[in-house]
Structure formats: C-alpha cells, structure tokens
Design an enzyme around this catalytic site. Structure first.
Site, PDB file in Angstrom:
ATOM      1  N   HIS A 101       0.975  -0.766   0.075  1.00 46.91           N
ATOM      2  CA  HIS A 101       0.275  -0.004  -0.050  1.00 46.91           C
ATOM      3  C   HIS A 101       0.750   0.873   0.229  1.00 46.91           C
ATOM      4  CE1 HIS A 101      -3.055   3.254   1.245  1.00 46.91           C
ATOM      5  NE2 HIS A 101      -4.278   1.837   0.830  1.00 46.91           N
ATOM      6  N   GLU A 173      -4.217   1.371  -7.974  1.00 46.91           N
ATOM      7  CA  GLU A 173      -4.700   2.202  -6.802  1.00 46.91           C
ATOM      8  C   GLU A 173      -3.800   3.692  -6.750  1.00 46.91           C
ATOM      9  OE1 GLU A 173      -5.809   1.508  -2.652  1.00 46.91           O
ATOM     10  OE2 GLU A 173      -4.212   1.878  -2.535  1.00 46.91           O
ATOM     11  N   SER A 222     -10.514   6.373  -3.527  1.00 43.09           N
ATOM     12  CA  SER A 222     -11.777   7.332  -2.952  1.00 43.09           C
ATOM     13  C   SER A 222     -13.282   6.624  -3.530  1.00 43.09           C
ATOM     14  CB  SER A 222     -11.584   8.485  -3.841  1.00 43.09           C
ATOM     15  OG  SER A 222     -10.579   9.511  -3.174  1.00 43.09           O
ATOM     16  N   GLY A 243     -11.289   2.639   1.427  1.00 52.77           N
ATOM     17  CA  GLY A 243     -10.955   2.574   2.693  1.00 52.77           C
ATOM     18  C   GLY A 243     -11.813   3.966   3.546  1.00 52.77           C
TER      19      GLY A 243
HETATM   20  P1  PGA Z   1     -10.244   5.510   0.476  1.00 55.96           P
HETATM   21  O1  PGA Z   1      -8.519   4.429   0.704  1.00 55.96           O
HETATM   22  O2  PGA Z   1     -11.018   4.718  -0.238  1.00 55.96           O
HETATM   23  O3  PGA Z   1     -10.235   6.546   1.203  1.00 55.96           O
HETATM   24  O4  PGA Z   1      -9.306   6.518  -0.955  1.00 55.96           O
HETATM   25  C1  PGA Z   1      -8.404   3.853  -0.380  1.00 55.96           C
HETATM   26  C2  PGA Z   1      -7.063   3.118  -0.167  1.00 55.96           C
HETATM   27  O5  PGA Z   1      -6.020   3.651   0.550  1.00 55.96           O
HETATM   28  O6  PGA Z   1      -6.891   1.934   0.471  1.00 55.96           O
END
Ligand code: PGA
Length: 281
Positions: A101, A173, A222, A243
C-alpha cells in the site's frame, strides 16, 4: 460460496481505535448486512491486526472474509513488532493480506523488493496477497503511468510463479486518488480500463493467456456509493479496495452489492451483440 469472482475489500487502515467506535461499527454493520446476499463477491474486512480476533468472533458463519493490512516476509523469528503471515492465517483466520500500500511505501519506506518477499511468504502461508500498484501525482503529471505500473508489476511479482499468480489480487490504486473524495481527483472509467489493459498485457506476456484472463484486478482510491458504478462496474474491474467508505457500514454493504450485481463481461457481450444486430438489419 464457490471461489469468489469479485471482491469488495475494506481497508480500515488505523481507524476504529476505541471501544465505542468499534461497537458502533459492529452494530451498524450487522444491521446493514442482514439481507445481504452476495452471489459471486467476497466481502473482505481488513482491520488492524491487533483486533482482528474481535472481527473473527463476530463473523463465525463464514459469510465475511478477513484479511490483514500487512505482514512480514519471514514466517517467524526475532522481528520485533512484525506480523507473521502464518500466525495471521492459522491463529486469527485471515485469508488475505494487503501488500505494498502506498501509505506503507511512503511512511515506512517499503520498497518493491520488500513487497516481492512479502508476497512470496504470504502465499506460502495461504494468505491471498492484495497487491497495490499505481502512480503518484507527480508521475501522473509527467505521463509516467505506464512506466511506473509496469516497473512495480515486474518487481513486486518477481517471486511469483505461473502456478501461483492467480492467487494474487492486483489492485490498481493511483496514489493521487486515495482519500481524495473529489470528482476531479478520480480517474475516469476509461483511464481505469486503460490501466487494467496494461496489467492484463503484462500478465499475458509474463504468465500466459489463462493467467491474464483469470487473475483478478481491482480498483482502489476514494471508492464510495456514488462512484462505485463508474469506477468499478463500468471500468470492468473485479472489485474494489475501499478505505474511508468502509468506516460507514451501510455504504460498505451498498458498494459490495453494486460490485456483485454488475456483470461487465455479460454487458460487453450484449453490447457487442446489439451492435452486430444493428449492422445486420
Ligand atoms: P480511500 O482509501 O478509499 O479512503 O481512498 C483506499 C486505500 O487507501 O486503500
């Protein structure tokens, strides 16, 4: 459920840190998921490992899967503060682990080489790695998406054999879209589809046609109730890493439902059939 075709993976990060928040989340989630019936999607909850056992005791029935947010690249030994993938699987019931990540890369100096070693050990310990790859804001500005994603894939998957690649879930991501919660800071479905095709091409060239077709590719950054249709379903992704929205149980359940209900391949087939029919008549 037979082997899942799609995934809704909740990354709680370092949230729900006190009893009240945790109890509140459990109560709301149990209500929200009362009528939830997922046919082909696995809903995977990845809380911080220090309270993974609390989640294990809440979800004994097997309708929910569990994962951790990181693990070490050695199974056991003198590694203070690290999490053994073997213990996470055998003692806590985790079946998945998020690896690479961007927050770990950024705050803890995690490199592709470390991620590669972790993937290898996780697979041996029977944890399915959810491997995060994606460009940051500056790399995006400099048009480096392709280069960055291919380099990460090559390095992170360097220890994964043909026989095991389908156990890996690849998560595109883009770092600039994480916790952005703003439409301008979201890739379009075409951009996501472009990244997916790039990943498929890499898989095809390095692991063959079957792996390219069968290895799961999900999207993260997001994802919420309002955009899941566009960024996951319309982009033909196999699911999402969620997230902040995972902290809202009703939203998480809705997102999982949307992922489960949309069948991109079926829609593509009927779209092609429709346009063929129009050409004939
Ligand atoms: P987010 O996080 O949905 O708050 O953007 C996703 C993640 O970092 O895995």
């Amino acid at each position: 459920m037979k082997r899942a075709e799609k995934f809704a993976i909740a990354n709680f990060k370092m949230s729900l840190v006190n009893q009240i928040d945790l109890e509140h989340w459990f109560t709301s989630f149990h209500k929200a998921q009362k009528d939830l019936k997922l046919k082909k999607t696995s809903l995977v909850l990845c809380p911080p490992d220090i309270y993974l056992d609390r989640f294990s005791s809440q979800f004994k029935s097997g309708s929910i899967d569990l994962g951790i947010q990181n693990c070490f690249w050695v199974e056991k030994g003198a590694f203070t503060g690290e999490t053994s993938p073997v213990a996470a699987h055998s003692l806590l019931g985790a079946n998945y682990v998020i690896l690479g990540h961007s927050e770990r890369r950024r705050f803890l100096g995690e490199t592709d080489e470390m991620v590669a070693l972790k993937i290898k050990t996780a697979l041996k310990a029977r944890l399915r790695p959810v491997v995060c790859i994606g460009e940051n804001e500056e790399q995006k500005k400099n048009d480096l998406l392709m280069e960055v994603v291919l380099k990460q894939l090559k390095n992170c998957l360097s220890q994964v054999s043909r026989g095991l690649i389908e156990e890996v879930i690849l998560c595109y991501e883009p770092v600039w879209a994480i916790s952005a919660n703003h439409p301008d800071h979201m890739p379009s479905s075409n951009e996501i589809m472009g990244a997916k095709l790039l990943i498929r091409k890499f898989l095809l060239e390095n692991y063959g046609a079957n792996a390219a077709k069968r290895t799961k590719i999900i999207y993260g950054g997001s994802v919420d109730v309002a955009n899941v249709e566009e960024v996951v379903a319309q982009s033909g992704m196999d699911g999402a890493l969620i997230g902040s929205a995972s902290l809202r149980p009703y939203d998480l359940v809705k997102i999982a439902q949307t992922i489960d209900q949309h069948d991109f391949e079926e829609r593509e087939k009927s779209r092609q059939l429709n346009s063929r029919t129009k050409t004939i008549y």
